[in-house]
Scaffold this active site. Structure first.
Site, short mmCIF file in Angstrom:
data_model
loop_
_atom_site.label_atom_id
_atom_site.label_comp_id
_atom_site.label_asym_id
_atom_site.label_seq_id
_atom_site.Cartn_x
_atom_site.Cartn_y
_atom_site.Cartn_z
N LYS A 36 107.19 -32.60 51.81
CA LYS A 36 108.14 -31.76 52.54
C LYS A 36 108.02 -31.95 54.06
O LYS A 36 109.03 -32.13 54.75
CB LYS A 36 107.90 -30.29 52.19
N THR A 37 106.80 -31.91 54.58
CA THR A 37 106.61 -32.01 56.03
C THR A 37 107.11 -33.35 56.55
O THR A 37 107.72 -33.44 57.62
CB THR A 37 105.12 -31.82 56.39
N ASP A 221 112.08 -23.96 57.75
CA ASP A 221 111.01 -24.33 56.81
C ASP A 221 110.56 -23.09 56.05
O ASP A 221 110.69 -21.96 56.53
CB ASP A 221 109.84 -24.92 57.61
N GLU A 222 110.01 -23.28 54.86
CA GLU A 222 109.49 -22.18 54.03
C GLU A 222 110.53 -21.07 53.86
O GLU A 222 110.24 -19.88 54.00
CB GLU A 222 108.19 -21.60 54.64
N GLN A 252 107.07 -21.10 44.92
CA GLN A 252 105.95 -20.77 45.79
C GLN A 252 106.25 -19.55 46.66
O GLN A 252 105.64 -19.37 47.71
CB GLN A 252 105.59 -21.97 46.67
N ARG A 607 97.11 -26.87 43.91
CA ARG A 607 96.21 -27.28 45.00
C ARG A 607 95.31 -28.42 44.54
O ARG A 607 94.72 -29.13 45.35
CB ARG A 607 95.31 -26.12 45.47
#
Length: 755
Positions: A36-37, A221-222, A252, A607
């Site tokens: 994503k980043t 973002d997010e 998430q 994770r």
């Protein structure tokens, strides 16, 4: 300036589509570990390379760290021109807008921003002016109530009109006074930064159009973490040109307690019907088995968008299930697995232990300390360094050693007993002039008349009562006795905030720790046993002298699932997979809460890069009820069988389901003298008649005067008196062989005798 094509190098098809789509609304559903980043930064660089003016781009995220990283990476690609792109957090962007235009809604541009400490000081003054009892209405509770109202975008008038509360609730009046003070002081709080910006853009079309023309391209973002004010702000800014790209993952969305509204991302396609949706489903982090397990859980949510992560890394190892008898064995088995993998070449930094709440860290922290393995607790103090644990230990130290002046100073006014700095100085002066401990001086000072003396007298009485109970109460019951009788636990319950609830859970965990320690040191006299526990607790965490070669390998990370978001580790232990852990006991009633718990499990699982361990115990020490069967987390049943290996759990027979705490001990009721002449006493369970029939009641109403009860140590007795309600229910019981005792139901492990 980088060429447009260079921005697309090394990207998969979906990532390329997300980067190349500049105009119109765009929803990028970016699953965990999907790059994503990289997509965000390449997209900004691509727009610059295609000729979009830098000053027309606004990229908004949630943390200063994320904003800084995005700015740095875009500058690497695009050079100095990237510095004109506004990459900012929501709050920083709103400060910028308000500094320029806040006069339009009645404030001056030099407004002050109040932080949480400023808020608390203001609320203390308002409470004092209103003659408000801050014991009944703690400042933290008032601040939390106002913050929650502002997250819902309710001003004082709207809040008062909609408030469904009991008569005499002071919060609407306090909120009104709070807003009036802010306006007079030309001050705003953090929630105001968002709400006032929305108000300004809604009420002033000319200002709104100016910002819409300035920022023709907006990225968020997010997006799944946005609240109502952030949602409205984004819609207002992008309302004209509609070049809005939001990046997020509904799977998430785990911050509902902060006001995040998952509907913002689920309804994006409704808000922007012409939207282009791109799903980033290729995962670059985890093995396929880990992804299958995570999807198996989260796919049971009804409120989610259809997607499923995949990877070409390979299937990888099966997830390993570890089933232990209790949480200490659970921690020890995790420790052994870490030691085994370190022997195979793993570094300490490769491991993460992820749990639901901070209170669950204690057994794992203790196991790592004993093994001298370096570790770090992310976002939380080590268990025995937390304020409430230090407070409870200080009480216990003072009970065992009435001359411990430092313990006295820590808890004499905790919780508040009306003893100010002058009162403490007066007590110290008496102690110093007469050469006596502070506790004895407080008893003498409290016998007089004047402000605060009643509080000192009650405190000394509490310590005396606790000293008498050392020989008669079980260790965990003594901690519970102190927590309740001191007013410490009742005060936390009145606050009704997540922080207060977490502190209560930590005290409950301390009760469990004391009980577990008592089982392993039952040969000791009860006083020595309690002292040994306090000594071990005081020494826990003293691991700064670890050998350099171990420290250089990094540290094992311990953290909650909430704090794990955005991180990754080669090996993850997701611990406490039982009902009441995952899912949390407060989240098992409403379907929307259970769905958020599934998303939290999804975050925890994803994770892991290479290996994922799931651990649980068969029994748990429940606050005030001893060992109780621990039901496996319902989420374990949602994991596909083919990806799960390790321990298998056979069907539990009826006798195992009824398993409870091993018999506890009773001791002489003689007064605690504090002398060294103490003889050891082994625990002896109460004699239980063979034909006795009992049950463990769930309804406190079962405990009534005259009811016959059975205690594991004191045996049979009859209730004489009932005080308090719910969790504070306290019984006076005359036991057949041990006389009359006062016990809290939540600690006493009582059973009602059937006629």
């Amino acid at each position: 300036m980088v060429r447009p094509q260079a921005c697309l190098e090394g990207m998969n098809d979906e990532q390329r589509t997300a980067v190349e789509t500049i105009d119109g609304p765009l929803l990028i559903l970016a699953g965990a570990g999907s790059g994503k980043t990289r997509v965000l930064t390449r997209r900004v660089a691509y727009m610059l390379a295609k000729g979009v003016p830098a000053w027309q781009i606004l990229a908004v995220t949630f943390t200063n760290k994320a904003a800084g990283e995005m700015r740095a990476r875009v500058r690497e690609l695009s050079g100095p021109d990237a510095d004109r792109v506004l990459v900012s957090t929501f709050h920083s962007a709103c400060v910028r807008f308000l500094r320029q235009d806040i006069e339009s809604i009645g404030y001056k541009r030099n407004f002050t921003i109040y932080d949480s400490d400023d808020q608390s000081r203001l609320l203390k003054n308002l409470a004092k002016e209103a003659n408000l009892d801050i014991k009944a209405y703690p400042i933290s509770k008032l601040r939390s109530g106002i913050d929650q109202a502002k997250v819902r975008m309710q001003d004082a008038a709207t809040f008062a009109a909609s408030r469904q509360s009991s008569p005499g609730d002071p919060l609407p009046k306090i909120y009104r006074g709070y807003e009036e003070h802010l306006k007079v002081a030309n001050a705003v709080d953090f929630n105001d930064l968002l709400n006032l910006t929305v108000k300004m853009l809604q009420e002033h079309p000319d200002i709104r159009e100016r910002y819409q023309d300035r920022f023709r391209y907006v990225m968020v973002d997010e997006y799944q973490d946005t609240n109502r004010a952030q949602y409205l702000l984004v819609k207002l800014l992008a309302g004209e040109h509609r070049n809005l790209a939001v990046v997020g993952d509904d799977d998430q969305s785990i911050y509902a307690f902060r006001g995040a509204d998952i509907r913002n991302i689920l309804d994006f396609e409704r808000d922007f019907p012409e939207v282009k949706t791109v799903r980033l489903e290729r995962n670059y982090r985890s093995t396929q088995n880990i992804l299958k397990a995570a999807h198996g859980v989260v796919s049971n949510n009804r409120g989610r968008m259809d997607k499923e992560l995949w990877t070409d890394i390979g299937s990888g190892d099966q997830l390993q299930m570890i089933i232990a008898q209790d949480d200490m064995e659970e921690a020890n088995r995790v420790l052994r697995e870490i030691q085994k993998l370190r022997g195979e070449g793993r570094r300490c930094a490769d491991f993460a232990i992820i749990y639901r709440t901070n209170a669950a860290s204690r057994p794992f922290e203790q196991a790592l300390v004993r093994a001298r393995i370096p570790h770090v607790l992310v976002g939380a103090r080590k268990f025995y360094e937390r304020r409430e644990i230090r407070d409870m230990l200080a009480y216990l130290k003072l009970v065992l050693n009435p001359t411990d002046n430092m313990a006295f100073l820590r808890v004499i006014n905790v919780p508040a007993r009306g003893l100010g700095a002058k009162a403490i100085r007066d007590i110290q002066d008496i102690a110093n002039s007469e050469g006596i401990p502070y506790l004895a001086a407080a008893q003498r000072w409290g016998a007089g008349k004047g402000r605060g003396r009643k509080g000192a007298k009650e405190f000394c009485g509490l310590i005396d009562k606790a000293r008498e109970q050392v020989l008669t109460l079980l260790p965990g019951e003594l901690v519970g006795f102190v927590a309740e009788e001191s007013g410490y636990a009742p005060r936390l319950r009145t606050e009704e905030t997540p922080e207060a609830q977490g502190r209560l859970e930590n005290i409950q965990e301390l009760v469990r720790a004391v009980d577990e320690d008592a089982v392993s040191s039952e040969d000791l006299h009860p006083i020595d046993r309690l002292q040994a526990f306090i000594d071990r607790a005081s020494l826990t965490g003293q691991d700064s002298d670890l050998p350099d070669d171990i420290v250089d390998e990094g540290q094992v990370t311990l953290l909650t699932a909430h704090l794990a978001k955005g991180l990754e580790y080669p090996v993850v232990f997701c611990v406490g997979m039982v009902e009441g852990g995952f899912p949390h006991h407060r989240s098992r009633e409403r379907e929307e809460d259970l769905e958020e718990e599934r998303r939290l499990v999804y975050v925890a699982f994803t994770r892991a890069m290479e290996r994922l361990y799931l651990t649980r115990s068969r029994r748990r020490l429940v606050f005030g009820r001893g060992f109780q069967p621990a039901e496996p987390s319902r989420f374990l049943d949602e994991i596909p069988d083919e990806v799960l290996g390790g321990d298998k759990a056979p069907e539990r027979p009826a006798w195992a389901r009824a398993f409870s705490n091993p018999p506890s001990s009773g001791f002489s009721t003689s007064q605690f003298s504090g002398s060294a002449s103490r003889s050891p006493s082994r625990p002896t369970p109460a004699e239980r008649p063979a034909d006795l029939r009992t049950f463990a009641p769930e309804d406190p109403a079962e405990f009534q005067p005259g009811t016959r009860v059975m205690h594991p140590t004191f045996g049979l007795g009859a209730i004489l008196k009932v005080d308090g309600i719910n969790q504070n229910l306290k019984l006076q019981i005359r036991f057949d062989r041990h006389g009359t005792k006062s016990l809290y139901v939540r600690f006493a492990k009582l059973e009602v005798v059937l006629p």
